[in-house]
Design an enzyme around this catalytic site. Structure first.
Site, PDB file in Angstrom:
ATOM      1  N   ASN A 178       0.873  -1.309  -0.026  1.00 51.39           N
ATOM      2  CA  ASN A 178      -0.292  -0.027  -0.009  1.00 51.39           C
ATOM      3  C   ASN A 178       0.933   1.306   0.055  1.00 51.39           C
ATOM      4  O   ASN A 178       0.476   2.461  -0.191  1.00 51.39           O
ATOM      5  CB  ASN A 178      -0.945   0.015   1.319  1.00 51.39           C
ATOM      6  CG  ASN A 178      -0.207  -0.172   2.506  1.00 51.39           C
ATOM      7  OD1 ASN A 178       0.047  -1.681   2.640  1.00 51.39           O
ATOM      8  ND2 ASN A 178      -0.276   0.449   3.484  1.00 51.39           N
ATOM      9  N   GLN A 186      -4.878  -3.746  -2.204  1.00 51.43           N
ATOM     10  CA  GLN A 186      -4.281  -2.694  -3.093  1.00 51.43           C
ATOM     11  C   GLN A 186      -4.185  -3.091  -4.647  1.00 51.43           C
ATOM     12  O   GLN A 186      -4.192  -2.365  -5.337  1.00 51.43           O
ATOM     13  CB  GLN A 186      -3.076  -2.346  -2.392  1.00 51.43           C
ATOM     14  CG  GLN A 186      -2.673  -1.384  -1.625  1.00 51.43           C
ATOM     15  CD  GLN A 186      -3.547  -0.245  -1.596  1.00 51.43           C
ATOM     16  OE1 GLN A 186      -3.577   0.508  -2.513  1.00 51.43           O
ATOM     17  NE2 GLN A 186      -4.015   0.415  -0.292  1.00 51.43           N
ATOM     18  N   HIS A 228     -13.851  -0.046  -1.162  1.00 53.40           N
ATOM     19  CA  HIS A 228     -13.364   1.113  -1.495  1.00 53.40           C
ATOM     20  C   HIS A 228     -12.007   1.749  -2.031  1.00 53.40           C
ATOM     21  O   HIS A 228     -11.764   2.786  -2.212  1.00 53.40           O
ATOM     22  CB  HIS A 228     -13.566   1.995   0.027  1.00 53.40           C
ATOM     23  CG  HIS A 228     -12.499   1.672   1.165  1.00 53.40           C
ATOM     24  ND1 HIS A 228     -11.525   2.882   1.035  1.00 53.40           N
ATOM     25  CD2 HIS A 228     -12.384   0.918   1.816  1.00 53.40           C
ATOM     26  CE1 HIS A 228     -10.641   2.268   2.143  1.00 53.40           C
ATOM     27  NE2 HIS A 228     -11.187   1.127   2.534  1.00 53.40           N
ATOM     28  N   THR A 237     -26.737  -9.157   9.085  1.00 53.65           N
ATOM     29  CA  THR A 237     -27.759  -8.744   7.909  1.00 53.65           C
ATOM     30  C   THR A 237     -26.980  -8.267   6.656  1.00 53.65           C
ATOM     31  O   THR A 237     -25.998  -7.606   6.748  1.00 53.65           O
ATOM     32  CB  THR A 237     -28.695  -7.700   8.535  1.00 53.65           C
ATOM     33  OG1 THR A 237     -29.453  -8.259   9.666  1.00 53.65           O
ATOM     34  CG2 THR A 237     -29.628  -7.264   7.393  1.00 53.65           C
ATOM     35  N   CYS A 261      -1.187   5.128   6.327  1.00 58.16           N
ATOM     36  CA  CYS A 261      -2.386   4.224   5.952  1.00 58.16           C
ATOM     37  C   CYS A 261      -2.903   3.778   7.640  1.00 58.16           C
ATOM     38  O   CYS A 261      -4.044   3.415   7.814  1.00 58.16           O
ATOM     39  CB  CYS A 261      -1.949   3.078   5.609  1.00 58.16           C
ATOM     40  SG  CYS A 261      -2.818   2.748   3.964  1.00 58.16           S
TER      41      CYS A 261
END
Ligand code: PLP
Length: 385
Positions: A150, A178, A200, A236, A325
């Site tokens: 990363n 990554q 994301h 859920t 990070c």
């Protein structure tokens, strides 16, 4: 002010198509996919479509994909699950440059009685396969080696690491958070048993990801509860998130070839112009073929990276320092340290990470501003000889 976002290794903007695909599941289609009634259960179709979309990106079968809350959870499940499979195999082997989601989990398991081996990397940040070989043995449950780093973007020799792992009868996991969506990855040709990914990082939503578990591996769940995902991941269904991840995976696959080529071209031009415009700077792990197409860490000798970041930020340009990070971390990067970069230089490291949305104009603006900022800071730096 027009902003330039060059921190795509930290997170990415959501693709408009992804947002569109998710919205109905926030608005009207809010039923619980596990419900008996059709208002909820009909959403299962969308979840299964997403599973297929993720599987295609990895060369996996749909039934080998389980949805999670993201990379951190998938990494935890891989390591914590693997050491429970066989009481005679409680060893974990990983590398010195892994993300905290792996390293911290491995250390926590060591405190619980597992053994931990940390393989070294060379000066280019690549896994030292000889070091790995000395650590893997008949007590090893799992070897976890990231697909790409990363901070530096360095791509790891996964196929060879998997071979060493399998010779000792252990499971091979890769944190591909990554890599997925930025560079091709195929679980079968690389002989990956378990893989973590996160939406994301590929223009999907935050808080959703997946774990690939090769068919036939009985990986115990991390969470117990309502038996969703065949009992592998209770909770859920995050239907909007899962649909978003699926769409993001589909788009990544469509764009992959083009993205790799354009990001790489932009990044190479960026690197070349920075090295020319900012004397005393150098690229970490300079071999362009062994890095992700859009990630680069540059060390600007004699300058504190935070000072550069602040001045860039004031002009609407967003990048990060080597250690960015982990939230609020002030420690110099463990990744650069493992590569033999000294403390002072590690504090002068900046990471720039591109995406398929990065434009030439944005790169031009960043190059110009960086040259001015670095020159200005150099003039007042107490460290420069
Ligand atoms: N692994 C790597 C290599 C990462 O870069 C990240 C995020 O920065 C993670 C794991 C954690 O993923 P998530 O943010 O989805 O929990």
């Amino acid at each position: 002010m027009n902003t330039v976002y060059l921190d795509n290794a930290a997170t990415t903007r959501i693709a408009p198509e992804v947002l569109e695909a998710m919205l109905p599941f926030f608005r009207d289609q809010f039923g619980n996919p596990s419900s008996f009634h059709s208002f909820g259960s009909s959403h299962m179709k969308a979840i299964e479509r997403a599973r297929g979309q993720v599987a295609r990106l990895l060369g996996a079968k749909a039934e080998e994909i389980y949805f999670t809350s993201g990379g951190t959870e998938s990494d935890n499940q891989a390591l914590r699950g693997a050491v429970k499979i066989n009481s005679a195999r409680r060893g974990i082997v990983t590398s010195a440059v892994e993300h905290p989601a792996v390293i911290e989990t491995a250390k926590a398991l060591e405190e619980d009685g597992c053994t931990l081996g940390i393989a070294e990397v060379n000066r280019n940040g690549e896994l030292d396969l000889e070091s790995l070989k000395t650590l893997v043995n008949q007590q090893t449950a799992i070897v976890s080696i990231m697909a790409a780093n990363n901070e530096t973007g360095v791509i790891m020799p996964l196929a060879k690491a998997a071979e060493i792992t399998h010779e000792a009868g252990a499971l091979f996991h890769t944190d591909a958070v990554q890599m997925v969506g930025k560079s091709p990855i195929d679980v079968h040709s690389l002989k990956i048993d378990i893989l973590s990914l996160s939406a994301h990082k590929l223009h999907g939503p935050k808080g959703v990801g997946a774990i690939y578990i090769r068919k036939g591996i009985d990986l115990p769940p991390l969470l117990t509860g309502g038996h969703q995902e065949k009992g592998i991941r209770s909770g859920t269904y995050n239907a909007p998130g899962i649909v978003g991840l699926g769409k993001a995976a589909e788009l990544s696959l469509t764009h992959l070839k083009g993205t790799v080529a354009t990001e790489r071209k932009l990044r190479e031009s960026f690197e070349k112009r920075i090295l020319e415009g900012c004397p005393g700077s150098f690229v970490v792990a300079a071999d362009a073929d062994r890095r992700l197409p859009g990630t680069v860490t540059i060390i600007f000798k004699g300058i504190e990276s935070e000072a550069v970041l602040t001045l860039l930020d004031m002009q609407g340009i967003y990048a990060s320092s080597g250690s960015a990070c982990s939230t609020g971390s002030k420690n110099p990067s463990h990744v650069l340290y493992a590569m033999g970069v000294d403390y002072t230089q590690a504090n002068s490291a900046l990471r720039f990470s591109l995406s398929r949305y990065t434009t030439e104009e944005e790169i031009d603006r960043t190059v110009e501003l960086l040259a001015t900022v670095v020159e200005r800071l150099r003039r007042i730096s107490p460290y420069i000889e």
